[in-house]
Design an enzyme around this catalytic site. Structure first.
Site, short mmCIF file in Angstrom:
data_model
loop_
_atom_site.label_atom_id
_atom_site.label_comp_id
_atom_site.label_asym_id
_atom_site.label_seq_id
_atom_site.Cartn_x
_atom_site.Cartn_y
_atom_site.Cartn_z
N SER A 37 -6.28 -40.49 22.10
CA SER A 37 -5.43 -39.85 21.18
C SER A 37 -5.08 -41.04 20.15
O SER A 37 -5.01 -40.67 18.53
CB SER A 37 -4.24 -39.45 21.35
OG SER A 37 -3.49 -40.90 22.79
N GLY A 74 -5.40 -38.22 25.80
CA GLY A 74 -5.82 -37.93 26.79
C GLY A 74 -6.45 -38.73 27.41
O GLY A 74 -6.60 -39.13 28.73
#
Length: 211
Positions: A37, A74
């Site tokens: 991310s 993630g």
């Protein structure tokens, strides 16, 4: 006479071609970014993240490169190792930038397992002909000194073992400034990404030129 003119024209064309640098005919180098991310612009407007800023700066510096941002929020080192072979086959990158590990650390996953995943990615990339640039991460001190030291040392050892272009800490100059993070205190705001770019650029600019 016509034959002579044709010969002169052919010679002139060959001379002109010889004067044009070979780089003018070379395809742009593909830069593949494999991250989480922090590279996938989580919570940001498109184009505000450090990868997009890196692409813009490369273009300004007349570096002929095509960027592919394959980062996923993630993502772990295990996920990256699983996805990478298909990405290498699809894009044939000249340079692979690996920005992974933060999610391994936040979940307290074994450092040895992450190390194994990184080595698999580096080996796969090199086998495909890609150069690898590694971006390191660090864990907050509340994870304990033994774990945080081991986690940080993993990146340094990988860089040393493989002689990789290496950014020791992606969030240098950002991590200690709470105002530069979103409400979750995990993801930097847009104003932090030029600082991140400044951490990455010196290493990237040498890595891509030396490829």
């Amino acid at each position: 006479m016509l034959d002579k003119l044709k010969n002169w024209a052919a010679c002139a064309l060959l001379l002109l071609v010889g004067l044009v640098p070979a780089s003018a005919y070379s395809a742009p180098k593909t830069v593949l970014v494999l991250g989480d991310s922090l590279s996938a612009e989580y919570g940001l407007a498109r184009g505000a993240g450090w990868v997009a800023l890196l692409e813009t700066k490369a273009r300004q510096e007349r570096i002929d490169a095509a960027f592919v941002n394959a980062s996923i929020s993630g993502e772990t080192s295990s996920g990256g190792a699983t996805r990478l072979p298909a990405l290498l086959r699809q894009y044939h990158p000249a340079l692979l930038i690996i920005e992974l590990g933060a999610n391994d650390g936040l979940r307290g996953l074994p450092v040895a397992a992450a190390d194994q995943n990184f080595r698999a990615m580096i080996d796969a990339a090199r086998k495909s002909g890609a150069k690898v640039m590694l971006i390191g991460m660090r864990m907050p001190p509340n994870y304990g000194k033994a774990y945080t030291d081991s986690f940080s040392a993993m990146y340094a050892k990988l860089a040393k073992d493989y002689k990789l272009p290496f950014v020791p800490f992606l969030l240098a100059g950002v991590a200690d400034q709470p105002a530069l993070f979103q409400q979750d205190q995990l993801h930097p705001v847009a104003q932090a990404h030029p600082i991140i770019l400044a951490n990455v650029w010196p290493v990237f600019s040498q890595a891509i030129k030396n490829k």
